[in-house]
Design a protein around this motif. Structure first.
Motif, PDB file in Angstrom:
ATOM      1  N   CYS A 274     -35.962  -2.506  17.180  1.00  0.00           N
ATOM      2  CA  CYS A 274     -35.417  -1.807  16.019  1.00  0.00           C
ATOM      3  C   CYS A 274     -36.339  -2.026  14.805  1.00  0.00           C
ATOM      4  O   CYS A 274     -36.845  -3.123  14.584  1.00  0.00           O
ATOM      5  N   PHE A 276     -35.539  -1.476  11.613  1.00  0.00           N
ATOM      6  CA  PHE A 276     -34.854  -1.668  10.321  1.00  0.00           C
ATOM      7  C   PHE A 276     -35.312  -2.981   9.675  1.00  0.00           C
ATOM      8  O   PHE A 276     -35.346  -4.024  10.314  1.00  0.00           O
ATOM      9  N   CYS A 284     -34.865  -6.327  11.981  1.00  0.00           N
ATOM     10  CA  CYS A 284     -33.846  -6.462  13.024  1.00  0.00           C
ATOM     11  C   CYS A 284     -34.535  -6.765  14.355  1.00  0.00           C
ATOM     12  O   CYS A 284     -35.560  -6.167  14.688  1.00  0.00           O
ATOM     13  N   GLU A 286     -33.159  -6.470  17.366  1.00  0.00           N
ATOM     14  CA  GLU A 286     -32.489  -5.826  18.510  1.00  0.00           C
ATOM     15  C   GLU A 286     -33.467  -5.037  19.378  1.00  0.00           C
ATOM     16  O   GLU A 286     -34.300  -4.298  18.867  1.00  0.00           O
ATOM     17  N   CYS A 314     -31.763   0.413  16.302  1.00  0.00           N
ATOM     18  CA  CYS A 314     -30.659   0.034  17.178  1.00  0.00           C
ATOM     19  C   CYS A 314     -29.448   0.894  16.789  1.00  0.00           C
ATOM     20  O   CYS A 314     -29.433   1.528  15.721  1.00  0.00           O
ATOM     21  N   HIS A 317     -27.984   0.057  13.335  1.00  0.00           N
ATOM     22  CA  HIS A 317     -28.736   0.470  12.148  1.00  0.00           C
ATOM     23  C   HIS A 317     -28.842   1.980  12.027  1.00  0.00           C
ATOM     24  O   HIS A 317     -28.931   2.516  10.923  1.00  0.00           O
TER      25      HIS A 317
HETATM   26 ZN   LIG Z   1     -31.333  -2.888  14.215  1.00  0.00          ZN
END
Ligand SMILES: [Zn+2]
Length: 338
Positions: A274, A276, A284, A286, A314, A317
């Motif tokens: 991810c 973000f 992030c 993820e 993700c 987000h």
């Molecule tokens: Zn994320």
């Protein structure tokens, strides 16, 4: 003696070594020209027969210890050079190799020799083969798929042939030839290679599948079709070309769907994680359930075919950003993945 050669090379500085190489190549070219001149003269006299050799070839292989291939080549070049003596100087100054002259030999005639030699000078053997294909184009060979002899049929290194069964259908068992590309005409190339039964079955099936398009089932059409399809799907250059191609006015290119090549590129660029990043700069972590998100939303005109406008997010987000752009109510119905 061998050690002496090696020692004298080992002592050379880089510059000297390169100079020596160049000088030796020059000497070798001059030697080649002199060698074929002498060989041509010996060939023209009855000298070799007098010395007990049945032919010039016999002399070259037995007395001069040339390989059969080199013997054939040198004799052919020696004979053509006696006819067109400008060949000596072209070999001596490195403008033509023995191999090139050998390829050209059967095409040289009094009315074309100067023109052909002029065009062949300084060319690679491959280019000389191309030139010959241009001078004397040959019709394409017909498509051919035939079974090679099975391994058990190939004669062993000591020359002993394995026993043949009465039902075998291979008239002559030979090891498969190496892959070859031969120019038959300036723009035509003959391919030749041995392959497993698996490829044969694939080709037969492809012929069936492509019958509507290529009823004649020419291997050229089949292979070209498959090669183009593969390159279109997997060659980054082809994909870039497609990407840069003008968009069709029916709007099919302006789709919400992200093309496969962009998905791959974005996935690689974002490292499968991810993208973000919080205001504090924390990204992030993820890696599961990632989604492709349009940086400028598609609904607002953001393109799907520009990797710069696509990123990995993700699920959480993606929802967060959608809510920030479109408002909570517009995205609150989004299905939460399992
Ligand atoms: Zn994320």
């Amino acid at each position: 003696m061998t050690e002496h050669f090696w020692q004298s090379c080992k002592g050379l500085e880089d510059k000297q070594l390169l100079f020596e190489l160049k000088e030796l190549a020059r000497q070798q070219q001059r030697c080649s020209a002199l060698f074929i001149a002498c060989l041509g003269e010996a060939d023209a006299r009855d000298l070799l027969q007098k010395e007990g050799f049945s032919t010039t070839f016999d002399y070259c292989t037995r007395e001069l210890k040339l390989s059969e291939r080199d013997a054939f080549r040198n004799i052919r070049v020696a004979r053509i050079a006696r006819k067109y003596q400008q060949i000596y100087s072209l070999i001596a100054d490195g403008s033509l190799t023995l191999c090139s002259v050998d390829i050209l030999a059967s095409h040289l005639k009094p009315d074309n020799v100067d023109r052909i030699l002029d065009r062949a000078q300084g060319k690679s053997v491959r280019d000389v083969e191309r030139l010959v294909a241009e001078l004397s184009p040959k019709p394409d060979r017909p498509d051919l798929m035939r079974r090679e002899a099975p391994a058990s049929m190939i004669p062993s290194a000591n020359g002993a042939s394995p026993p043949r069964s009465s039902s075998e259908s291979f008239p002559s068992a030979k090891p498969p030839r190496p892959d070859r590309l031969i120019f038959s005409a300036p723009t035509r190339v003959h391919f030749s290679f041995a392959a497993d039964e698996e490829l044969r079955n694939c080709v037969l099936r492809l012929k069936e599948l492509l019958w509507h398009k290529f009823p004649a089932g020419r291997l050229e059409d089949i292979f070209l079709e498959i090669a183009k399809q593969y390159l279109n799907a997997h060659d980054p250059q082809a994909q870039l070309d497609n990407h840069n191609a003008p968009r069709r006015s029916n709007g099919s290119f302006h789709s919400r769907n992200v093309p496969k090549w962009i998905r791959k590129r974005v996935w690689r660029r974002d490292g499968g994680q991810c993208t973000f990043v919080s205001q504090e700069g924390r990204r992030c972590s993820e890696r599961k359930g990632l989604q492709l998100d349009h940086v400028i939303p598609w609904a607002n005109g953001g393109p799907s075919n520009d990797p710069e406008n696509i990123r990995l997010l993700c699920w959480s987000h993606n929802q967060y950003i959608s809510r920030a752009v479109f408002g909570f109510s517009a995205v609150s119905k989004a299905k939460i993945p399992p």
